[in-house]
Design a protein around this motif. Structure first.
Motif, mmCIF file in Angstrom:
data_model
loop_
_atom_site.group_PDB
_atom_site.id
_atom_site.type_symbol
_atom_site.label_atom_id
_atom_site.label_comp_id
_atom_site.label_asym_id
_atom_site.label_seq_id
_atom_site.Cartn_x
_atom_site.Cartn_y
_atom_site.Cartn_z
ATOM 1 N N LEU A 61 14.808 -49.422 16.096
ATOM 2 C CA LEU A 61 16.759 -48.953 17.258
ATOM 3 C C LEU A 61 16.880 -47.899 18.645
ATOM 4 C CD1 LEU A 61 19.495 -50.304 17.400
ATOM 5 C CD2 LEU A 61 20.243 -48.297 15.300
ATOM 6 N N ILE A 62 16.221 -47.337 17.434
ATOM 7 C CA ILE A 62 16.246 -45.619 17.939
ATOM 8 C C ILE A 62 15.827 -45.442 19.447
ATOM 9 C CG2 ILE A 62 15.484 -43.478 17.582
ATOM 10 C CD1 ILE A 62 15.864 -43.421 15.169
ATOM 11 N N GLY A 63 13.845 -46.544 19.430
ATOM 12 C CA GLY A 63 12.936 -46.560 20.367
ATOM 13 C C GLY A 63 14.293 -46.910 21.014
ATOM 14 N N TYR B 21 18.104 -34.521 14.332
ATOM 15 C CA TYR B 21 19.089 -35.179 14.366
ATOM 16 C C TYR B 21 19.562 -36.032 14.008
ATOM 17 C CZ TYR B 21 19.561 -32.348 18.646
ATOM 18 O OH TYR B 21 19.893 -30.996 19.519
ATOM 19 N N PHE B 22 18.275 -37.089 14.295
ATOM 20 C CA PHE B 22 19.330 -38.910 13.133
ATOM 21 C C PHE B 22 18.276 -38.325 11.501
ATOM 22 C CE2 PHE B 22 19.205 -41.335 17.097
ATOM 23 C CZ PHE B 22 19.951 -42.350 16.625
ATOM 24 N N LEU B 23 17.182 -37.543 11.025
ATOM 25 C CA LEU B 23 17.764 -37.060 9.892
ATOM 26 C C LEU B 23 18.503 -36.373 9.127
ATOM 27 C CD1 LEU B 23 15.166 -37.080 7.546
ATOM 28 C CD2 LEU B 23 13.856 -35.279 8.523
ATOM 29 N N LEU B 24 18.835 -35.759 9.898
ATOM 30 C CA LEU B 24 19.801 -34.958 9.248
ATOM 31 C C LEU B 24 21.643 -35.483 8.910
ATOM 32 C CD1 LEU B 24 21.211 -31.908 8.572
ATOM 33 C CD2 LEU B 24 21.606 -31.625 10.754
ATOM 34 N N ALA B 25 21.280 -36.320 10.480
ATOM 35 C CA ALA B 25 22.421 -37.410 9.661
ATOM 36 C C ALA B 25 22.604 -38.080 8.676
ATOM 37 C CB ALA B 25 22.703 -38.452 11.187
ATOM 38 N N PHE B 26 21.218 -39.134 8.288
ATOM 39 C CA PHE B 26 20.915 -39.607 7.642
ATOM 40 C C PHE B 26 20.860 -39.083 5.792
ATOM 41 C CE2 PHE B 26 18.610 -42.746 10.630
ATOM 42 C CZ PHE B 26 20.062 -43.708 10.290
ATOM 43 N N SER B 27 20.469 -37.976 6.364
ATOM 44 C CA SER B 27 21.198 -36.751 5.449
ATOM 45 C C SER B 27 22.141 -36.760 4.969
ATOM 46 C CB SER B 27 20.243 -35.137 4.909
ATOM 47 O OG SER B 27 18.978 -36.036 5.716
ATOM 48 N N MET B 28 22.678 -36.634 5.456
ATOM 49 C CA MET B 28 24.234 -36.474 5.178
ATOM 50 C C MET B 28 25.033 -37.615 4.659
ATOM 51 S SD MET B 28 25.877 -34.073 8.150
ATOM 52 C CE MET B 28 27.292 -34.100 7.736
ATOM 53 N N VAL B 29 24.471 -38.640 4.968
ATOM 54 C CA VAL B 29 24.989 -40.239 4.888
ATOM 55 C C VAL B 29 24.310 -40.090 3.004
ATOM 56 C CG1 VAL B 29 25.005 -42.285 5.092
ATOM 57 C CG2 VAL B 29 25.810 -41.052 6.544
#
Length: 340
Positions: free
Chosen positions: A51-53, A175-183
């Motif tokens: 999805l990101i790519g 950024y995605f790793l940080l966002a997914f870590s919070m979730v």
């Protein structure tokens, strides 16, 4: 921190070993929880890599079809020869049309049937630039962009924004790793709390029920194993986009095996000491004796200490007496030698 990881290694050999985790303070288990969250978040990034790519490529492609435009008195104005842009792809949609004007409600845009037909509401990410308003739509949620006049005041600024993901791939992944870590941090704590509540059913078969906090700590330690395996698996081959049902099922089974093995271990020790099999009556008797001993120690400890203090003052200790005797003997022997 070393102790908790040593406990995890022992738990791989025999699940019975992690029962010691219930006595650990929660601070020692938090690093293990954070590692579990990190593995799950990294696996989620891998699962979302397609999805990101795709989003990065689609946004970069859209930047090549931008019409000439600028803002006059806060309103979008296309160049005389430019046509409105309706770009659609699998994951990204871009609409630039200065003929569409928002109504009084900023999230209510007046569209003609032909214009509605050209917009796909199911696209993952959409950007809309209308005459007097700009919007970003993520999934089904529509958000106004109040700073569009300064952020996207020309096609060059918009081009830089659309190419950001492709030109800064490493930062985007962080950024995605940080966002997914919070979730996943929120999800992991919720699922461990749910698991701890479900483990409360095991208390019906335990002589000493485990508190909610003890069950939460045991679930968090046991949950590290599937979190690590599923996270690493998703990094290699994204097969588990929703890992939490697997984690919950694993922890319930693992804790059941842990309690069963611990019970067998206690029965084995009892048989080795007494030569008899432990019965429920024996367990109840041991618990009552343990409680009585604890109560007696709490009530008698001041008087016992005072009594010991008095005894030590009136009666010399046997150790001191035994130390003095050899000195007297050596003195007598010296006197005999002098006489001779």
């Amino acid at each position: 921190m070393k102790k908790i990881f040593k406990l995890v290694r022992k738990g791989l050999v025999n699940p019975r070993n992690i029962i010691a985790a219930y006595a650990y303070p929660l601070q020692r288990i938090i690093p293990l929880i954070l590692l579990s969250i990190l593995f799950l978040a990294a696996g989620e990034v891998s699962v979302s890599q397609e999805l990101i790519g795709g989003l990065s490529n689609n946004m970069s492609t859209a930047s090549k079809h931008l019409p000439e435009f600028n803002y006059i008195l806060g309103n979008l104005k296309l160049a005389d020869q430019a046509k409105p842009l309706y770009y659609q792809s699998k994951s990204f949609q871009l609409v630039i049309d200065d003929t569409i004007q928002a109504t009084k409600d900023q999230n209510d845009v007046g569209l003609t049937p032909d214009q509605k037909a050209q917009i796909d509401d199911d696209t993952f990410l959409s950007l809309f630039f209308f005459k007097d308003k700009s919007y970003a739509q993520l999934g089904a949620n529509l958000y106004a962009i109040p700073q569009a006049l300064t952020m996207f005041r020309s096609p060059n600024n918009l081009t830089m924004t659309l190419n950001y993901m492709k030109n800064h791939q490493f930062q985007v992944l962080l950024y995605f790793l940080l966002a997914f870590s919070m979730v996943h941090g929120l999800m992991y704590v919720i699922y461990m709390a749910i698991t701890a509540m479900l483990l409360g059913f095991y208390n019906m078969r335990l002589s000493v029920p485990l508190s909610f906090l003890a069950r939460f700590k045991l679930a968090s330690v046991a949950g590290f194993y599937p979190s690590f395996v599923l996270g690493i698996t998703n990094l290699i081959l994204p097969l588990f986009p929703y890992p939490y049902p697997y984690i919950l099922g694993f922890v319930l089974i693992y804790i059941y095996i842990m309690l069963r093995e611990h019970t067998k271990h206690v029965h084995k020790i009892y048989h080795k000491l007494t030569g008899q099999e432990m019965t429920p009556e024996d367990v109840e008797k041991m618990l009552k004796e343990s409680q009585n001993n604890e109560t007696q120690v709490d009530t008698d400890s001041p008087s016992r200490s005072q009594k010991n203090l008095n005894d030590s003052e009136t009666n010399p200790s046997p150790i001191n007496t035994q130390v003095d005797q050899p000195e007297q003997k050596s003195t007598d022997s010296k006197q005999d030698e002098d006489k001779n």
